[in-house]
Design an enzyme around this catalytic site. Structure first.
Site, short mmCIF file in Angstrom:
data_model
loop_
_atom_site.label_atom_id
_atom_site.label_comp_id
_atom_site.label_asym_id
_atom_site.label_seq_id
_atom_site.Cartn_x
_atom_site.Cartn_y
_atom_site.Cartn_z
N HIS A 267 0.82 -1.22 0.00
CA HIS A 267 0.00 0.00 0.00
C HIS A 267 0.85 1.27 0.00
O HIS A 267 0.34 2.36 -0.26
CB HIS A 267 -0.98 0.00 1.18
CG HIS A 267 -0.34 0.25 2.52
ND1 HIS A 267 -0.02 -0.77 3.39
CD2 HIS A 267 0.04 1.39 3.15
CE1 HIS A 267 0.51 -0.26 4.49
NE2 HIS A 267 0.55 1.06 4.36
N ASP A 299 0.20 -7.69 1.39
CA ASP A 299 0.57 -6.29 1.59
C ASP A 299 2.09 -6.12 1.65
O ASP A 299 2.63 -5.42 2.52
CB ASP A 299 -0.07 -5.72 2.86
CG ASP A 299 0.01 -4.21 2.90
OD1 ASP A 299 0.19 -3.58 1.83
OD2 ASP A 299 -0.07 -3.64 4.01
N SER A 377 4.73 2.50 7.84
CA SER A 377 4.42 1.33 7.02
C SER A 377 5.62 0.90 6.18
O SER A 377 6.25 1.72 5.51
CB SER A 377 3.25 1.63 6.09
OG SER A 377 2.07 1.83 6.84
#
Length: 527
Positions: A267, A299, A377
């Site tokens: 993402h 992911d 992230s």
């Protein structure tokens, strides 16, 4: 104040005389008139209140307020403080004694005469007669033409004589010499003290010689957060994505190997598929990056930059992690690169499904209370050996808040390193990752505990792993590899955490019975 005798008067410092009862003679023999009545005051304690009397009772046996705290004061005798104008034991008497003492021992003024260097001897009092005599140490010299009027004291010529004969005065030269010697000694002591202080403080008049940290004094011990962070930060990068009209984004990543591969979240790079992606190294260098492969289901994504001189981080075994282990998160939260936060593993095998409903990720996550915010992230979650045990991927937010306002509330989630290793190897090798499946469709409307297989036809894929193991439509899967299954998402992330070809055990409920089935996981044919 005059030294003439005065009539004794009242002294505020002295103890007042005790008044007698009305109509009775006082200690001085004079009658006392009745004192006017005064307002009574009191003192409050935990038990009672007693009035403070306005006069002292004459009867010592009276249980007055003062007697609670101390004995009665006498009005005469040795214990009574003397008045200020008395001849003994008072301030005036002390002042007179001090003045007499200073007069007796003060340096005498030079006596008038032809020789200004002569000073009279200091008078002392004879222990035998009480008369004053000049003190002299040594034999008494006789006057010219006369005989000595005294003999040496017992002990020989060096004894001390007390005599009425006049003594020769001492010369001031000796006093000056003694004063010079004393001054020299004092000066030597001061100089020596200053020199000792200079040596003790290690202060040099030519410049400071204060001790400085030696080589390696600022290094932290191995296993400390500071040491782990110092070793890991050069391998952690900031990823900047320019999506053109769709905006830009910032995330984190870390070096996988010495071939320029960087691991991050899908993402993070997804907006830059048709845009530009840059990797900012710890030293500020910026490198253009290309996408090697990405997988939305896990992911994860792998980038590549044109650098082979970077030091990679080591992927550790996430299956050895236990709740309570200390962890360190490194990344660029909110664009603040090279940020280090710490915490513990607060839970394991937490089913997390971040992302949009059409392209959700299924993560059997490591939960941590280390501060993780947007921008973290793709960054590493390290154990206390400096190895990567997870890839920071998601955070929880308070219900009702949007993704733009969410922040760390102590619930962060990381993809286990075992899963990240398998996926990264597949992305580097083929550009895509395989997903293990069992070949069933689950009923999302089921409200009971467990994951129920849809009871419609075709819910169990013919020839798939579940069909081969004996799973039937309507079965409720309540266990996977000895772990209790409560929800469909928990079953999915448990399967995705395994590798293609693994043999696993299912526990299912069917018609009130509980069955245990074995199956071998196969790759998703659609991938």
């Amino acid at each position: 104040m005059s030294d003439e005798p005065t009539t004794p008067g009242p002294d505020p410092a002295a103890a007042p005389e005790q008044p007698a009862a009305p109509g009775e003679p006082s200690s001085a023999g004079h009658p006392v008139e009745s004192a006017p009545a005064r307002e009574q005051t009191g003192i409050i304690d935990l038990h009672d209140t007693r009035a403070i009397p306005s006069r002292r009772p004459h009867d010592a046996g009276d249980d007055a307020w003062f007697d609670v705290f101390g004995g009665e004061h006498p009005i005469e005798g040795a214990a009574v403080p003397a008045r200020a104008d008395s001849s003994w034991g008072s301030d005036r008497a002390d002042a007179r004694a001090e003045e007499a003492h200073r007069s007796a021992y003060a340096p005498p003024a030079p006596a008038p005469g032809p020789d200004p260097d002569v000073s009279p001897a200091t008078p002392v009092v004879s222990a035998q007669t009480g008369a004053q005599h000049p003190a002299y140490a040594g034999p008494v010299p006789a006057a010219p033409g006369s005989e000595s009027t005294s003999a040496a004291a017992p002990g020989g010529p060096g004894g001390v004589l007390l005599t009425d004969a006049p003594q020769p005065a001492r010369r001031r030269g000796r006093g000056r010499l003694a004063a010079a010697v004393v001054a020299l000694c004092l000066l030597s002591g001061v100089v020596g003290g200053i020199a000792g202080q200079l040596v003790e403080s290690r202060i040099s008049l030519g410049g400071s010689t204060l001790p400085e940290p030696g080589a390696g004094a600022t290094q932290r011990p191995a296993g400390s957060v500071a040491n782990i962070a110092a070793n890991a930060l050069p391998s952690v990068v900031t990823i900047k994505v320019d999506a053109g009209s769709e905006g830009s984004a910032t995330g984190s990543g870390f070096v996988l190997d010495n071939k320029g591969h960087v691991l991050t979240n899908n993402h993070v790079v997804e907006p830059g598929v048709n845009g530009d992606i840059e990797v900012v190294l710890s030293n500020g260098d910026t490198e253009k990056a290309t996408i090697v492969g990405r997988d939305a289901s896990y992911d994860l994504a792998v980038l590549r930059i044109n650098r082979t001189d970077l030091r990679p981080l080591t992927l550790g075994p996430s299956d050895k992690v236990v709740v309570g282990d200390q962890v360190i998160a490194v990344g660029a939260p909110l664009g603040l690169d090279q940020t280090v936060t710490t915490g513990i593993v607060s839970a394991l095998n937490r089913p997390v499904q971040p992302g949009d409903p059409g392209e959700s990720s299924y993560i059997n996550a490591i939960q941590t209370d280390a501060a993780i915010n947007p921008g973290n992230s793709g960054g590493p979650l390290l154990d206390m050996t400096g190895k990567v045990i997870g890839v920071n991927s998601a955070i929880a937010r308070v219900p009702g808040t949007s993704g733009s306002t969410g922040g760390s509330i102590g619930l962060g989630f990381a993809i286990p390193s075992d899963q990240a290793r398998r996926t990264a190897d597949q992305l580097i090798a083929t550009g895509k990752a395989t997903h293990p499946v069992i070949g069933v469709s689950l009923d999302r409307t089921f409200s009971g505990e467990g994951a129920q297989v849809d009871d419609k036809a075709g819910s169990v894929t013919a020839g798939g792993p579940a069909a081969k193991a004996g799973v039937k439509p309507g079965d409720v899967i309540v266990g996977f590899e000895g772990k209790r299954i409560r929800t469909p998402d928990q079953l999915i992330v448990s399967i995705r955490a395994r590798a293609v070809g693994d043999t696993v055990t299912l526990k299912v409920q069917r018609d009130g019975q509980e069955l245990e089935l074995k199956m071998t996981l196969e790759a998703d044919p659609a991938k």
